[in-house]
Design a protein around this motif. Structure first.
Motif, PDB file in Angstrom:
ATOM      1  N   ALA A  42       0.833  -1.202   0.000  1.00 27.89           N
ATOM      2  CA  ALA A  42       0.000   0.000   0.000  1.00 27.89           C
ATOM      3  C   ALA A  42       0.867   1.251   0.000  1.00 27.89           C
ATOM      4  CB  ALA A  42      -0.918   0.006   1.220  1.00 27.89           C
ATOM      5  N   GLU A  48       0.790   4.827   1.541  1.00 21.79           N
ATOM      6  CA  GLU A  48       0.118   5.432   2.687  1.00 21.79           C
ATOM      7  C   GLU A  48       0.450   6.914   2.780  1.00 21.79           C
ATOM      8  OE1 GLU A  48       0.668   4.975   7.425  1.00 21.79           O
ATOM      9  OE2 GLU A  48       0.152   3.097   6.379  1.00 21.79           O
ATOM     10  N   ARG A  49      -0.607   7.727   2.915  1.00 21.47           N
ATOM     11  CA  ARG A  49      -0.429   9.167   3.074  1.00 21.47           C
ATOM     12  C   ARG A  49      -0.963   9.607   4.428  1.00 21.47           C
ATOM     13  NH1 ARG A  49      -3.646  13.445   2.884  1.00 21.47           N
ATOM     14  NH2 ARG A  49      -5.392  12.225   2.066  1.00 21.47           N
ATOM     15  N   LYS A  50      -0.120  10.233   5.222  1.00 22.68           N
ATOM     16  CA  LYS A  50      -0.526  10.823   6.496  1.00 22.68           C
ATOM     17  C   LYS A  50      -0.276  12.319   6.419  1.00 22.68           C
ATOM     18  CE  LYS A  50       0.317   6.837   9.502  1.00 22.68           C
ATOM     19  NZ  LYS A  50       1.076   6.341  10.689  1.00 22.68           N
ATOM     20  N   HIS A  90       4.426   0.648   2.206  1.00 21.93           N
ATOM     21  CA  HIS A  90       4.600  -0.614   2.922  1.00 21.93           C
ATOM     22  C   HIS A  90       4.322  -1.729   1.916  1.00 21.93           C
ATOM     23  CE1 HIS A  90       4.748   1.369   6.825  1.00 21.93           C
ATOM     24  NE2 HIS A  90       3.645   2.023   6.526  1.00 21.93           N
ATOM     25  N   GLU A 114      -7.335   1.110   7.378  1.00 18.34           N
ATOM     26  CA  GLU A 114      -8.046   2.254   6.822  1.00 18.34           C
ATOM     27  C   GLU A 114      -8.121   3.362   7.865  1.00 18.34           C
ATOM     28  OE1 GLU A 114     -11.788   1.433   5.116  1.00 18.34           O
ATOM     29  OE2 GLU A 114     -11.078  -0.209   3.870  1.00 18.34           O
ATOM     30  N   PHE A 171      -5.716  11.116   5.927  1.00 18.83           N
ATOM     31  CA  PHE A 171      -5.089   9.805   5.766  1.00 18.83           C
ATOM     32  C   PHE A 171      -5.640   9.138   4.513  1.00 18.83           C
ATOM     33  CE2 PHE A 171      -4.526   5.323   6.278  1.00 18.83           C
ATOM     34  CZ  PHE A 171      -3.388   5.143   7.047  1.00 18.83           C
ATOM     35  N   GLU A 172      -4.751   8.530   3.734  1.00 14.92           N
ATOM     36  CA  GLU A 172      -5.160   7.817   2.517  1.00 14.92           C
ATOM     37  C   GLU A 172      -4.309   6.563   2.366  1.00 14.92           C
ATOM     38  OE1 GLU A 172      -5.464   8.611  -2.336  1.00 14.92           O
ATOM     39  OE2 GLU A 172      -4.819  10.196  -0.962  1.00 14.92           O
ATOM     40  N   ASN A 173      -4.950   5.450   2.031  1.00 14.21           N
ATOM     41  CA  ASN A 173      -4.242   4.183   1.878  1.00 14.21           C
ATOM     42  C   ASN A 173      -4.612   3.586   0.516  1.00 14.21           C
ATOM     43  OD1 ASN A 173      -2.374   2.461   3.134  1.00 14.21           O
ATOM     44  ND2 ASN A 173      -3.968   0.986   3.635  1.00 14.21           N
TER      45      ASN A 173
END
Length: 225
Positions: free
Chosen positions: A116, A118-120, A127, A171, A178-180
């Motif tokens: 994935a 991942e955006r925080k 990852h 999720e 947050f985006e996954n």
């Protein structure tokens, strides 16, 4: 008379799962066309869908990877930081191309990966579970956009693998912060499903009207071969 369906999922050569389901007699029921979905799924249905998606992800991991493969985390440094997932995807695909060039020189097949993006907030990282064969230090050097960390995949540790898959598939409650995004190689194999009928059961037991029904989901069996 209904029957019991046994569905086995073979994930590679060393692992399989099997489910038992009750299937009712549909012979006397008319076929109804499925209407277009209008309402949102119920919270319970959403929970079941997430559980099924996680199980499918875990099965695909066990189908495609072994203890010789790697869990890899890729992050950006300040110089190479990206402001959106679209640009990060381009970096990732370029990374995969560089990995495949080195694998080809080493006589290895094209890389497989599952994971994935991942955006925080404004921070983006990756990852993923990826094919081994290259030295972990070499795999980290190929990234070139910041920090990376590679560790050997402990595929035989069922509890650890379950937690790892949950972490990758997590999720967010706040979609703005947050985006996954799921990523997977096109050559990743799928678990092989085999279906059998184990037997029949009676929906009604004679004149007394007593019912003798088996539970809708009878059970799940997990085993290493």
């Amino acid at each position: 008379m209904g029957f019991v369906r046994n569905v086995k999922y073979f994930c590679g050569k060393r692992y399989f799962e099997t489910d038992l389901f009750e299937v009712p007699d549909m012979g006397k029921r008319g076929k109804k066309m499925r209407e277009k979905k209008v309402n949102l799924s119920s919270p319970d249905q959403v929970r079941r869908n997430k559980k099924k998606a996680l199980r499918t992800f875990c099965q695909k991991v066990k189908t495609n990877f072994t203890g010789d493969d790697v869990y890899l985390t890729l992050t950006y440094d300040t110089l190479h930081k990206r402001d959106n997932v679209k640009n990060a995807k381009k970096d990732f695909h370029n990374f995969i191309k560089r990995v495949n060039r080195r694998r080809k020189k080493a006589g290895l097949p094209s890389v497989k990966y599952m994971g994935a993006i991942e955006r925080k907030g404004t921070n983006i990282h990756f990852h993923l579970i990826i094919s081994g064969g290259l030295d972990r230090n070499e795999l980290e050097d190929v990234w070139g956009n910041g920090l990376s960390n590679a560790s050997r995949l402990r595929i035989d540790d069922a509890e650890l693998m379950q937690r790892l898959c949950q972490y990758i598939m997590k999720e967010a409650r706040n979609k703005e912060k947050f985006e996954n995004t799921y990523i997977c190689s096109t050559k990743s194999g799928k678990p092989e499903g085999h279906e059998n009928r184990l037997g029949v059961y009676a929906s009604q037991a004679g004149r007394t009207g007593r019912t003798d029904r088996m539970p809708g989901r009878m059970g799940e069996i997990i085993s290493w071969l």
